[in-house]
Design a protein around this motif. Structure first.
Motif, short mmCIF file in Angstrom:
data_model
loop_
_atom_site.label_atom_id
_atom_site.label_comp_id
_atom_site.label_asym_id
_atom_site.label_seq_id
_atom_site.Cartn_x
_atom_site.Cartn_y
_atom_site.Cartn_z
N GLN A 1 0.83 -1.20 0.00
CA GLN A 1 0.00 0.00 0.00
C GLN A 1 0.86 1.26 0.00
OE1 GLN A 1 -3.43 -0.24 -0.20
NE2 GLN A 1 -3.25 1.93 -0.69
N THR A 2 1.92 1.25 0.82
CA THR A 2 2.82 2.40 0.87
C THR A 2 3.49 2.63 -0.47
OG1 THR A 2 3.25 2.00 3.22
CG2 THR A 2 4.83 3.37 2.04
N MET A 3 3.96 1.57 -1.09
CA MET A 3 4.63 1.68 -2.39
C MET A 3 3.69 2.26 -3.45
SD MET A 3 6.11 -1.38 -4.83
CE MET A 3 4.43 -1.91 -5.28
N VAL A 4 2.49 1.76 -3.52
CA VAL A 4 1.53 2.21 -4.52
C VAL A 4 1.19 3.69 -4.31
CG1 VAL A 4 -0.87 1.97 -5.29
CG2 VAL A 4 0.54 -0.06 -4.96
N ASN A 5 1.01 4.09 -3.05
CA ASN A 5 0.66 5.48 -2.76
C ASN A 5 1.83 6.43 -3.04
OD1 ASN A 5 -1.91 4.74 -1.98
ND2 ASN A 5 -1.39 4.60 0.20
N GLU A 6 3.02 6.07 -2.57
CA GLU A 6 4.16 6.97 -2.72
C GLU A 6 4.61 7.12 -4.17
OE1 GLU A 6 7.40 5.99 -0.17
OE2 GLU A 6 6.39 6.74 1.63
N LEU A 7 4.56 6.02 -4.92
CA LEU A 7 5.01 6.07 -6.31
C LEU A 7 3.87 6.35 -7.28
CD1 LEU A 7 7.53 3.09 -6.35
CD2 LEU A 7 7.97 5.50 -5.93
N LYS A 8 2.67 6.53 -6.73
CA LYS A 8 1.49 6.84 -7.54
C LYS A 8 1.33 5.84 -8.69
CE LYS A 8 1.38 11.81 -6.49
NZ LYS A 8 2.33 11.72 -5.37
N LEU A 9 1.20 4.58 -8.29
CA LEU A 9 1.09 3.49 -9.26
C LEU A 9 -0.35 3.07 -9.46
CD1 LEU A 9 4.06 1.27 -8.00
CD2 LEU A 9 4.09 2.97 -9.84
N SER A 10 -0.62 2.57 -10.62
CA SER A 10 -1.91 1.97 -10.94
C SER A 10 -1.71 0.46 -11.01
CB SER A 10 -2.42 2.50 -12.29
OG SER A 10 -3.59 1.82 -12.68
N VAL A 11 -2.29 -0.26 -10.05
CA VAL A 11 -2.06 -1.71 -9.94
C VAL A 11 -2.89 -2.44 -10.99
CG1 VAL A 11 -2.29 -3.74 -8.46
CG2 VAL A 11 -1.50 -1.55 -7.49
N GLN A 12 -2.22 -3.31 -11.75
CA GLN A 12 -2.89 -4.13 -12.76
C GLN A 12 -3.30 -5.48 -12.19
OE1 GLN A 12 -3.15 -2.51 -16.02
NE2 GLN A 12 -2.51 -0.92 -14.56
N GLU A 13 -2.42 -6.06 -11.37
CA GLU A 13 -2.74 -7.34 -10.72
C GLU A 13 -1.78 -7.57 -9.57
OE1 GLU A 13 -1.05 -11.04 -12.73
OE2 GLU A 13 -1.34 -9.72 -14.47
N SER A 14 -2.18 -8.42 -8.63
CA SER A 14 -1.30 -8.80 -7.52
C SER A 14 -1.58 -10.23 -7.13
CB SER A 14 -1.50 -7.86 -6.33
OG SER A 14 -2.81 -7.96 -5.82
N ASN A 15 -0.52 -10.95 -6.72
CA ASN A 15 -0.66 -12.37 -6.40
C ASN A 15 0.26 -12.73 -5.24
OD1 ASN A 15 -2.35 -13.42 -8.78
ND2 ASN A 15 -0.68 -12.34 -9.82
N TRP A 16 -0.27 -13.53 -4.31
CA TRP A 16 0.53 -14.03 -3.20
C TRP A 16 1.31 -15.25 -3.66
CZ3 TRP A 16 0.95 -11.41 1.33
CH2 TRP A 16 -0.01 -10.43 1.57
N THR A 17 2.53 -15.40 -3.13
CA THR A 17 3.34 -16.55 -3.48
C THR A 17 4.36 -16.80 -2.38
OG1 THR A 17 4.69 -17.56 -5.22
CG2 THR A 17 5.08 -15.22 -4.76
N PRO B 1 7.53 -15.61 2.46
CA PRO B 1 6.27 -15.05 1.96
C PRO B 1 6.56 -13.90 0.99
CG PRO B 1 6.22 -15.27 4.35
CD PRO B 1 7.62 -15.52 3.93
N ALA B 2 5.80 -13.83 -0.09
CA ALA B 2 6.05 -12.80 -1.10
C ALA B 2 4.75 -12.36 -1.74
CB ALA B 2 7.02 -13.32 -2.16
N LEU B 3 4.77 -11.16 -2.29
CA LEU B 3 3.63 -10.60 -3.00
C LEU B 3 4.14 -10.02 -4.31
CD1 LEU B 3 0.62 -9.79 -3.03
CD2 LEU B 3 1.25 -7.73 -1.75
N VAL B 4 3.54 -10.46 -5.42
CA VAL B 4 3.95 -9.99 -6.75
C VAL B 4 2.91 -8.99 -7.25
CG1 VAL B 4 4.59 -10.65 -9.10
CG2 VAL B 4 5.01 -12.23 -7.20
N ILE B 5 3.37 -7.80 -7.57
CA ILE B 5 2.45 -6.74 -8.00
C ILE B 5 2.88 -6.23 -9.37
CG2 ILE B 5 1.58 -4.43 -7.48
CD1 ILE B 5 2.19 -4.99 -4.53
N ILE B 6 1.95 -6.23 -10.31
CA ILE B 6 2.19 -5.63 -11.62
C ILE B 6 1.48 -4.28 -11.63
CG2 ILE B 6 2.04 -5.93 -14.11
CD1 ILE B 6 3.62 -8.11 -12.68
N SER B 7 2.22 -3.22 -11.95
CA SER B 7 1.63 -1.88 -11.90
C SER B 7 2.19 -1.02 -13.03
CB SER B 7 1.92 -1.22 -10.55
OG SER B 7 3.31 -1.11 -10.34
#
Length: 492
Positions: free
Chosen positions: A337-353, A359-365
């Protein structure tokens, strides 16, 4: 909503500048428009300093730090602006670089300190950086940029997004601080470097010689050279010009100018050389970080640069890059959430892995498009829009962000590389890597008369590093070296 036309901006600019007025440049003596006051310069320096330290770190060497402050303050007293609160620092970077921030802040990397071969070379570069401050280059550049912007206004002004279209887009520390001056400003600072270093008693011809070292670094592949060099005049041309300036100054001001080679070499005995393995290093296409105890692969052929704040690497064709940095947050969700807000990103998809048990989270933005007021929304150009594949990995009570960057048009072709790198993120257990010692510069006396190559060989240096050592010593392989001459070698 209040809207400004180009005429409105121009009117405000004219009214504002009528109050500010013109000031006289302390170096040139000419009247000029400067929109940055002395107080603003000092405030900018104070504001910038913590970011520089956080990004690069300070190099802990009391003797060297005292030396640059002693020489720096002596030079500042004789400069065109002796009233500024000058401060001088050595930052913990292997890159051969020096830079100045408005308000009197001057920085040398340990990399450039290792490459100086006498006090006079150092003094010339010191004078050059002080010259940027005394000639108010940052203020003059800011004013020029503002005037150009006003002249080109055709509608509302849109501020650039945090995320740009290349590797610099995610560099949040020094991007704004390391100002890229014009060639005119660089040449002016070279002239001031000759003047200031001469005034405190040093031979400015040595400043010219150091440009020879810089040219060799530029010409040799595999050396870490700062991007700022691309905006400077060619080092070879600067060598010739500075030599002419030094000759002219010494003709008009005859004196015994000092070089002080041996004193300087003894001062840098033991200085860290190259990457500090404690901060991470690359070997056989693998990045290792002993202190944080992790490793991950570096794609074959990719260029890379490391700093205390982040590790950057990129393909030579410029189509893709990756950056590793610490993420902000106590959980993967919070970090995302912090990354998306600070870098003003538009998230396309996210997946837990899970990546090697972590533990990891993959975010395409994608970067959010900036829309000008009153303009219709335009479809993003896939060739110019940045897409980011971020792997947030929770490891050893920290969360790491491994960003893969490419344009939308290239992203699908590059994402498999980003995934391979991220999937190779794992715990570092190899004792050889965990206990790796840094290389350091050591000062030795030449054991015999001979060529530089013969002397280095006699001192146990490998043939494969003769050119690298030649750059470090400002000597060529067939240059003659007399027995007893102090030279630099590299060892752990």
């Amino acid at each position: 909503m209040l809207r400004f036309t180009a005429f409105s901006y121009l009117t405000l600019f004219v009214v504002f500048t009528s109050f500010v007025g013109c000031s006289r440049n302390p170096v040139t003596g000419k009247r000029q428009l400067i929109l940055m006051s002395k107080e603003q310069e000092i405030a900018l320096g104070k504001e910038s300093h913590p970011s520089i330290v956080a990004t690069m770190g300070l190099y802990d060497d009391t003797k060297l730090t005292n030396f640059i402050n002693e020489k720096g303050k002596a030079m500042a007293r004789l400069s065109h602006r002796p009233d500024l609160p000058y401060q001088f620092y050595i930052v913990d970077s292997p890159v051969v670089n020096a830079f100045a921030v408005p308000g009197g802040y001057v920085y040398f990397t340990r990399g450039i300190m290792a490459h100086f071969n006498n006090e006079a070379e150092f003094a010339g570069v010191l004078g050059h950086e002080i010259g940027h401050i005394t000639a108010q280059h940052s203020g003059r550049q800011q004013t020029t940029q503002l005037i150009s912007t006003v002249a080109l206004i055709g509608g509302a002004i849109a501020a650039p997004g945090v995320v740009g279209q290349n590797l610099e887009s995610l560099q949040q520390g020094l991007g704004v601080l390391l100002l890229k001056y014009s060639r005119e400003h660089e040449s002016e600072s070279d002239k001031l470097g000759v003047e200031y270093s001469s005034k405190i008693g040093y031979d400015a011809n040595q400043m010219a010689n150091f440009f020879g070292t810089m040219k060799r670094i530029t010409d040799n592949s595999g050396q870490s050279i700062p991007e700022f060099m691309s905006t400077h005049p060619d080092p070879g041309n600067r060598l010739t010009k500075v030599r002419e300036l030094a000759k002219d100054y010494q003709t008009k001001n005859p004196a015994k100018y000092q070089i002080d080679r041996d004193n300087y070499l003894r001062l840098i005995e033991g200085i860290l050389y190259g990457e500090d393995p404690r901060q991470g290093f690359v070997e056989n296409n693998m990045f290792y970080h002993p202190e944080l105890r992790f490793q991950f692969p570096v794609p074959n052929g990719w260029q890379h640069q490391n700093s205390p704040a982040q590790f950057q690497m990129g393909a030579k064709d410029g189509k893709s890059a990756m950056i590793l940095m610490l993420a902000k947050g106590n959980s993967l969700d919070e970090a995302a959430q912090t990354m998306v807000n600070e870098l003003k990103l538009s998230v396309q998809e996210s997946n837990w892995t899970t990546i090697n048990g972590n533990p990891a989270l993959v975010i395409i933005s994608r970067q959010q498009q900036q829309q000008q007021q009153g303009q219709p929304q335009q479809a993003p150009d896939p060739k110019n829009t940045l897409q980011i594949g971020t792997h947030l990995i929770q490891y050893n009570n920290a969360i790491y962000a491994l960003h893969g960057l490419a344009t939308v048009a290239d992203f699908n072709n590059q994402f498999s590389t980003f995934q391979r790198v991220a999937s190779g993120f794992r715990s570092l257990t190899d004792s050889d890597k965990l206990n790796r010692k840094p290389e350091r510069v050591h000062i030795k006396s030449a054991p015999r008369n001979g060529t530089f190559t013969e002397v280095m060989t006699a001192l146990g240096m490998p043939t494969s590093r003769i050119e690298e050592l030649g750059v470090l010593n400002s000597l060529k392989k067939n240059d003659q070296v007399a027995q007893g001459t102090l030279v630099k070698v590299i060892g752990r």
